[in-house]
Design a protein around this motif. Structure first.
Motif, PDB file in Angstrom:
ATOM      1  N   PRO A 188       3.068  -8.030 -20.040  1.00 52.26           N
ATOM      2  CA  PRO A 188       3.342  -7.014 -21.058  1.00 52.26           C
ATOM      3  C   PRO A 188       4.829  -6.690 -21.221  1.00 52.26           C
ATOM      4  O   PRO A 188       5.207  -5.938 -22.097  1.00 52.26           O
ATOM      5  CB  PRO A 188       2.580  -5.785 -20.543  1.00 52.26           C
ATOM      6  CG  PRO A 188       2.544  -5.972 -19.070  1.00 52.26           C
ATOM      7  CD  PRO A 188       2.456  -7.459 -18.843  1.00 52.26           C
ATOM      8  N   THR A 189       5.682  -7.242 -20.366  1.00 55.53           N
ATOM      9  CA  THR A 189       7.114  -6.943 -20.466  1.00 55.53           C
ATOM     10  C   THR A 189       7.887  -8.199 -20.814  1.00 55.53           C
ATOM     11  O   THR A 189       7.495  -9.306 -20.462  1.00 55.53           O
ATOM     12  CB  THR A 189       7.674  -6.386 -19.134  1.00 55.53           C
ATOM     13  OG1 THR A 189       7.520  -7.387 -18.134  1.00 55.53           O
ATOM     14  CG2 THR A 189       6.964  -5.126 -18.712  1.00 55.53           C
ATOM     15  N   ALA A 190       8.981  -8.010 -21.509  1.00 54.76           N
ATOM     16  CA  ALA A 190       9.902  -9.115 -21.745  1.00 54.76           C
ATOM     17  C   ALA A 190      10.939  -9.058 -20.626  1.00 54.76           C
ATOM     18  O   ALA A 190      11.368  -7.980 -20.219  1.00 54.76           O
ATOM     19  CB  ALA A 190      10.568  -8.971 -23.110  1.00 54.76           C
ATOM     20  N   GLN A 191      11.313 -10.204 -20.115  1.00 57.47           N
ATOM     21  CA  GLN A 191      12.304 -10.238 -19.055  1.00 57.47           C
ATOM     22  C   GLN A 191      13.554 -10.942 -19.555  1.00 57.47           C
ATOM     23  O   GLN A 191      13.478 -11.898 -20.333  1.00 57.47           O
ATOM     24  CB  GLN A 191      11.762 -10.953 -17.821  1.00 57.47           C
ATOM     25  CG  GLN A 191      10.662 -10.171 -17.156  1.00 57.47           C
ATOM     26  CD  GLN A 191      10.389 -10.676 -15.743  1.00 57.47           C
ATOM     27  OE1 GLN A 191      10.971 -11.636 -15.284  1.00 57.47           O
ATOM     28  NE2 GLN A 191       9.473 -10.016 -15.077  1.00 57.47           N
ATOM     29  N   ALA A 239      13.404  -6.368 -16.281  1.00 59.42           N
ATOM     30  CA  ALA A 239      12.171  -6.257 -17.052  1.00 59.42           C
ATOM     31  C   ALA A 239      12.411  -5.170 -18.089  1.00 59.42           C
ATOM     32  O   ALA A 239      12.768  -4.039 -17.741  1.00 59.42           O
ATOM     33  CB  ALA A 239      10.995  -5.883 -16.155  1.00 59.42           C
ATOM     34  N   ALA A 240      12.273  -5.518 -19.357  1.00 59.90           N
ATOM     35  CA  ALA A 240      12.488  -4.569 -20.454  1.00 59.90           C
ATOM     36  C   ALA A 240      11.135  -4.057 -20.915  1.00 59.90           C
ATOM     37  O   ALA A 240      10.208  -4.830 -21.127  1.00 59.90           O
ATOM     38  CB  ALA A 240      13.224  -5.246 -21.597  1.00 59.90           C
ATOM     39  N   PHE A 241      11.020  -2.762 -21.076  1.00 59.82           N
ATOM     40  CA  PHE A 241       9.738  -2.138 -21.415  1.00 59.82           C
ATOM     41  C   PHE A 241       9.681  -1.751 -22.882  1.00 59.82           C
ATOM     42  O   PHE A 241      10.658  -1.293 -23.461  1.00 59.82           O
ATOM     43  CB  PHE A 241       9.525  -0.887 -20.552  1.00 59.82           C
ATOM     44  CG  PHE A 241       9.567  -1.180 -19.083  1.00 59.82           C
ATOM     45  CD1 PHE A 241       8.520  -1.827 -18.464  1.00 59.82           C
ATOM     46  CD2 PHE A 241      10.675  -0.838 -18.337  1.00 59.82           C
ATOM     47  CE1 PHE A 241       8.555  -2.121 -17.119  1.00 59.82           C
ATOM     48  CE2 PHE A 241      10.730  -1.119 -16.986  1.00 59.82           C
ATOM     49  CZ  PHE A 241       9.667  -1.763 -16.373  1.00 59.82           C
ATOM     50  N   GLY A 242       8.502  -1.922 -23.472  1.00 56.62           N
ATOM     51  CA  GLY A 242       8.250  -1.458 -24.833  1.00 56.62           C
ATOM     52  C   GLY A 242       9.008  -2.223 -25.899  1.00 56.62           C
ATOM     53  O   GLY A 242       9.317  -1.681 -26.953  1.00 56.62           O
TER      54      GLY A 242
END
Length: 156
Positions: A148-151, A98-101
């Motif tokens: 809200p996160t890109a995976q 999970a990549a944040f921001g």
């Protein structure tokens, strides 16, 4: 017959004595534990705790531990968390992050540019999925959005 009656009476008497409960058989009360007052959690300042600052890192971080066989030349967008690890009997693994921001499109552009820079051949196989190859090795990259996160997911 008298002898049998006496034996029966003796057995009943011994059983009643053995099964009798006395006040001495009760367990002792548990010991009283000493307690002390501590500050509320919001009164604790991690910036003043030397143990917390020693572990603090500057810059983006990866939360989780990569498998020991994770290819070092597959880029990982930071900050990120490992959200799933799986493998099969043939030795193929899937690692999900999970990549944040970061938006899905900027994550895609960043990872594809870094993969190309690391020498991976990239073929888009489906929307949001790419087949990767390098030096006889194969991997798959899939990118999707989950809330809200890109995976992103690597299968190798």
């Amino acid at each position: 017959m008298r002898f049998n009656f006496a034996l029966l009476l003796l057995a009943v008497l011994l059983t009643s004595v053995a099964c009798r409960q006395t006040d001495d058989d009760t367990p002792p009360p548990p010991p009283v534990l000493e307690t002390e007052e501590v500050g509320a959690p919001d009164a604790i300042d991690p910036d003043q705790d030397p143990r917390a600052t020693a572990r603090r890192s500057s810059g983006p971080q990866l939360r989780g531990v990569l498998p020991s066989d994770f290819p070092q030349d597959l880029p990982v967008a930071l900050p990120a968390s490992i959200v799933d690890l799986s493998g099969d009997a043939e030795g193929e693994r899937l690692v999900s992050f999970a990549a944040f921001g970061v938006s899905q499109s900027s994550l895609r552009n960043d990872l594809l540019a870094r993969l190309a820079g690391a020498g991976w051949q990239i073929d888009e196989s489906a929307s949001g999925s790419w087949q990767l190859s390098k030096d006889g090795r194969r991997a798959t990259l899939r990118i999707d959005k989950d809330g809200p996160t890109a995976q992103f997911h690597y299968q190798y």
